[in-house]
Design a protein around this motif. Structure first.
Motif, PDB file in Angstrom:
ATOM      1  N   ALA A  54       0.841  -1.196   0.000  1.00 20.98           N
ATOM      2  CA  ALA A  54       0.000   0.000   0.000  1.00 20.98           C
ATOM      3  C   ALA A  54       0.874   1.243   0.000  1.00 20.98           C
ATOM      4  N   SER A  55       0.319   2.333  -0.510  1.00 25.09           N
ATOM      5  CA  SER A  55       1.009   3.620  -0.536  1.00 25.09           C
ATOM      6  C   SER A  55       0.012   4.713  -0.194  1.00 25.09           C
ATOM      7  N   TYR A  56       0.465   5.692   0.600  1.00 26.58           N
ATOM      8  CA  TYR A  56      -0.423   6.756   1.049  1.00 26.58           C
ATOM      9  C   TYR A  56       0.302   8.095   0.996  1.00 26.58           C
ATOM     10  N   VAL A  57      -0.481   9.166   0.977  1.00 24.86           N
ATOM     11  CA  VAL A  57       0.044  10.523   1.053  1.00 24.86           C
ATOM     12  C   VAL A  57      -0.457  11.131   2.357  1.00 24.86           C
ATOM     13  N   THR A 153      -4.491  10.689   2.380  1.00 27.76           N
ATOM     14  CA  THR A 153      -5.310  10.311   1.244  1.00 27.76           C
ATOM     15  C   THR A 153      -4.630   9.158   0.526  1.00 27.76           C
ATOM     16  N   GLU A 154      -5.399   8.367  -0.188  1.00 27.52           N
ATOM     17  CA  GLU A 154      -4.843   7.233  -0.922  1.00 27.52           C
ATOM     18  C   GLU A 154      -4.493   7.592  -2.354  1.00 27.52           C
ATOM     19  N   ALA A 155      -4.905   8.770  -2.814  1.00 22.20           N
ATOM     20  CA  ALA A 155      -4.701   9.157  -4.209  1.00 22.20           C
ATOM     21  C   ALA A 155      -3.714  10.313  -4.313  1.00 22.20           C
ATOM     22  N   TRP A 156      -2.932  10.299  -5.379  1.00 19.47           N
ATOM     23  CA  TRP A 156      -1.945  11.345  -5.635  1.00 19.47           C
ATOM     24  C   TRP A 156      -2.612  12.504  -6.363  1.00 19.47           C
ATOM     25  N   ASP A 157      -2.446  13.722  -5.841  1.00 20.20           N
ATOM     26  CA  ASP A 157      -2.961  14.930  -6.483  1.00 20.20           C
ATOM     27  C   ASP A 157      -1.868  15.990  -6.409  1.00 20.20           C
ATOM     28  N   PRO A 158      -1.210  16.332  -7.529  1.00 23.38           N
ATOM     29  CA  PRO A 158      -0.111  17.312  -7.503  1.00 23.38           C
ATOM     30  C   PRO A 158      -0.518  18.650  -6.910  1.00 23.38           C
ATOM     31  N   ARG A 159      -1.763  19.060  -7.100  1.00 31.52           N
ATOM     32  CA  ARG A 159      -2.211  20.344  -6.555  1.00 31.52           C
ATOM     33  C   ARG A 159      -2.214  20.322  -5.031  1.00 31.52           C
ATOM     34  N   LEU A 160      -2.531  19.178  -4.467  1.00 31.94           N
ATOM     35  CA  LEU A 160      -2.540  19.040  -3.018  1.00 31.94           C
ATOM     36  C   LEU A 160      -1.114  19.073  -2.471  1.00 31.94           C
ATOM     37  N   VAL A 161      -0.201  18.393  -3.158  1.00 27.19           N
ATOM     38  CA  VAL A 161       1.193  18.347  -2.728  1.00 27.19           C
ATOM     39  C   VAL A 161       1.835  19.729  -2.808  1.00 27.19           C
ATOM     40  N   LYS A 162       1.507  20.495  -3.838  1.00 22.42           N
ATOM     41  CA  LYS A 162       2.096  21.819  -4.035  1.00 22.42           C
ATOM     42  C   LYS A 162       1.441  22.900  -3.187  1.00 22.42           C
ATOM     43  N   GLY A 163       0.364  22.566  -2.497  1.00 23.92           N
ATOM     44  CA  GLY A 163      -0.313  23.558  -1.676  1.00 23.92           C
ATOM     45  C   GLY A 163      -1.273  24.433  -2.447  1.00 23.92           C
ATOM     46  N   GLU A 164      -1.641  24.024  -3.658  1.00 19.28           N
ATOM     47  CA  GLU A 164      -2.559  24.816  -4.473  1.00 19.28           C
ATOM     48  C   GLU A 164      -4.009  24.628  -4.039  1.00 19.28           C
ATOM     49  N   ILE A 165      -4.266  23.615  -3.210  1.00 18.78           N
ATOM     50  CA  ILE A 165      -5.597  23.372  -2.668  1.00 18.78           C
ATOM     51  C   ILE A 165      -5.517  23.478  -1.152  1.00 18.78           C
ATOM     52  N   ALA A 166      -6.373  24.283  -0.552  1.00 22.57           N
ATOM     53  CA  ALA A 166      -6.409  24.375   0.905  1.00 22.57           C
ATOM     54  C   ALA A 166      -6.907  23.059   1.485  1.00 22.57           C
ATOM     55  N   LEU A 167      -6.355  22.663   2.629  1.00 22.17           N
ATOM     56  CA  LEU A 167      -6.772  21.404   3.235  1.00 22.17           C
ATOM     57  C   LEU A 167      -8.250  21.422   3.599  1.00 22.17           C
ATOM     58  N   ARG A 247       1.997   4.824 -17.358  1.00 18.27           N
ATOM     59  CA  ARG A 247       0.611   5.279 -17.332  1.00 18.27           C
ATOM     60  C   ARG A 247      -0.018   4.830 -16.024  1.00 18.27           C
ATOM     61  N   PRO A 248      -0.631   5.751 -15.263  1.00 18.71           N
ATOM     62  CA  PRO A 248      -1.246   5.356 -13.986  1.00 18.71           C
ATOM     63  C   PRO A 248      -2.234   4.222 -14.188  1.00 18.71           C
ATOM     64  N   ALA A 249      -2.178   3.250 -13.273  1.00 15.86           N
ATOM     65  CA  ALA A 249      -3.036   2.072 -13.385  1.00 15.86           C
ATOM     66  C   ALA A 249      -3.895   1.932 -12.143  1.00 15.86           C
ATOM     67  N   PRO A 274      -1.679   5.391  -6.043  1.00 19.78           N
ATOM     68  CA  PRO A 274      -2.725   5.543  -7.059  1.00 19.78           C
ATOM     69  C   PRO A 274      -2.766   6.961  -7.628  1.00 19.78           C
ATOM     70  N   GLY A 275      -2.768   7.050  -8.957  1.00 15.75           N
ATOM     71  CA  GLY A 275      -2.841   8.337  -9.629  1.00 15.75           C
ATOM     72  C   GLY A 275      -1.497   8.955  -9.939  1.00 15.75           C
ATOM     73  N   ARG A 276      -0.417   8.449  -9.345  1.00 12.99           N
ATOM     74  CA  ARG A 276       0.894   9.036  -9.611  1.00 12.99           C
ATOM     75  C   ARG A 276       1.583   8.267 -10.737  1.00 12.99           C
ATOM     76  N   PRO A 277       2.039   8.953 -11.792  1.00 16.52           N
ATOM     77  CA  PRO A 277       2.621   8.264 -12.952  1.00 16.52           C
ATOM     78  C   PRO A 277       4.122   8.027 -12.837  1.00 16.52           C
ATOM     79  N   ALA A 278       4.657   7.975 -11.622  1.00 23.87           N
ATOM     80  CA  ALA A 278       6.096   7.786 -11.446  1.00 23.87           C
ATOM     81  C   ALA A 278       6.360   7.045 -10.145  1.00 23.87           C
ATOM     82  N   TRP A 279       7.515   6.366 -10.105  1.00 20.32           N
ATOM     83  CA  TRP A 279       7.976   5.662  -8.908  1.00 20.32           C
ATOM     84  C   TRP A 279       9.480   5.827  -8.824  1.00 20.32           C
ATOM     85  N   ARG A 280       9.989   6.106  -7.627  1.00 17.55           N
ATOM     86  CA  ARG A 280      11.427   6.227  -7.413  1.00 17.55           C
ATOM     87  C   ARG A 280      11.824   5.350  -6.247  1.00 17.55           C
TER      88      ARG A 280
END
Length: 305
Positions: A54-57, A153-167, A247-249, A274-280
């Motif tokens: 599992a992976s979470y943010v 959250t269980e889903a990746w949202d770049p806007r949330l990570v960058k602070g573009e969306i208020a919590l 491609r996100p799966a 989920p939703g993130r198109p990259a892994w490191r």
């Protein structure tokens, strides 16, 4: 017969024993942890399949009256792996190693007056886990530590990570965390902080290695749910941090990663957010071949310095 010295010695031994017993009991006074009020936290576990990767943010906003003029140290550890974002900058990654000091990074240059956002992507191959983190300023204060105020959250949202969306606006997609407690607790025991490091430059430098061949791998034994696989041959031994883009799966698909050197392969689950198109990867490794199974469309494979 004078029993004074003997009685005194026995009393001292008894007192030491009682202290040892007392400090071993829950709720008794302990020496302050080097991580202050930070608590081990994790997700609530609702809807998660026990024992599955599992992976979470996990994230938290915090306020600063002014930008730090001196050092600001981020300490962080996650069981099993983590990647840290501070105000939208991906700055560090690492993994839990029992008995070793937790990671610590210099982050003063990424903090600013007002609201700041600390976001941590945490991955586990076995479903359950823990996260411990915080930021300590030069005066010893900690404006943010992991505690019950965090959300995940269980889903990746770049806007949330960058602070573009208020919590507050993202509340419908966020859930409260579960608190395990302050160190020492659970299987993690006592923790020690490590040497101060600079933020990891891996995210901003080092071009990709040339991929010699990307082919399907029909000879690979696939478990149910693995609908595709790819073998990436680098043509020679390379050293660095493995990075995949795809491609996100769907989240429910089982995936596997094999990192090989001279036909000796390390096999482990490939845990994607989920939703993130990259892994490191969380560590630098040496390899010449990578096999990725369960990812329908593998677009890029890199070994970053």
């Amino acid at each position: 017969m004078n029993d004074g010295p003997r009685s005194s010695a026995a009393g001292t031994a008894l007192a030491v024993a009682l202290l040892a017993i007392g400090f071993a009991q829950p709720g008794c006074i302990r020496a302050p942890a080097p991580t202050g009020a930070a608590e081990w936290i994790w997700t609530d576990g609702l809807g998660a399949e026990p024992g599955r990767p599992a992976s979470y943010v996990l994230l938290r906003d915090f306020e600063l009256p002014a930008a730090p003029e001196a050092a600001a140290r981020l300490f962080v550890v996650a069981d099993r792996e983590y990647a840290v974002h501070l105000n939208g900058h991906q700055i560090a990654r690492g993994a839990y190693r029992r008995g070793e000091p937790i990671d610590e990074f210099q982050v003063a240059h990424l903090l600013h007056e007002g609201s700041n956002r600390l976001t941590i992507e945490a991955r586990t191959p076995h479903g359950d886990g823990g996260l411990l983190a915080g930021i300590e300023l030069d005066d010893g204060s900690m404006p943010v530590v992991t505690d019950a105020h965090w959300r995940f959250t269980e889903a990746w949202d770049p806007r949330l990570v960058k602070g573009e969306i208020a919590l507050a606006d993202a509340a419908p997609m966020l859930r409260p965390v579960r608190v395990w407690g302050r160190p020492p607790v659970g299987r993690w025991g006592r923790v020690n902080r490590g040497d101060l490091q600079k933020p990891d430059q891996i995210w901003r430098s080092a071009g990709p290695r040339r991929i010699v061949r990307v082919t399907s791998s029909p000879g690979l034994e696939l478990e149910p749910g693995m609908r595709s696989s790819h073998r990436v041959d680098f043509g020679r031994e390379v050293a660095g941090v493995l990075e995949l883009e795809f491609r996100p799966a769907a989240a429910a698909v089982h995936r596997e990663l094999r990192i090989c050197l001279a036909s000796d392969c390390e096999r482990r689950p490939l845990v994607l957010t989920p939703g993130r198109p990259a892994w490191r990867d969380s560590d630098r490794r040496s390899f010449d071949t990578v096999i990725v199974a369960g990812v329908p469309e593998l677009r890029t494979v890199r070994a970053r310095h």
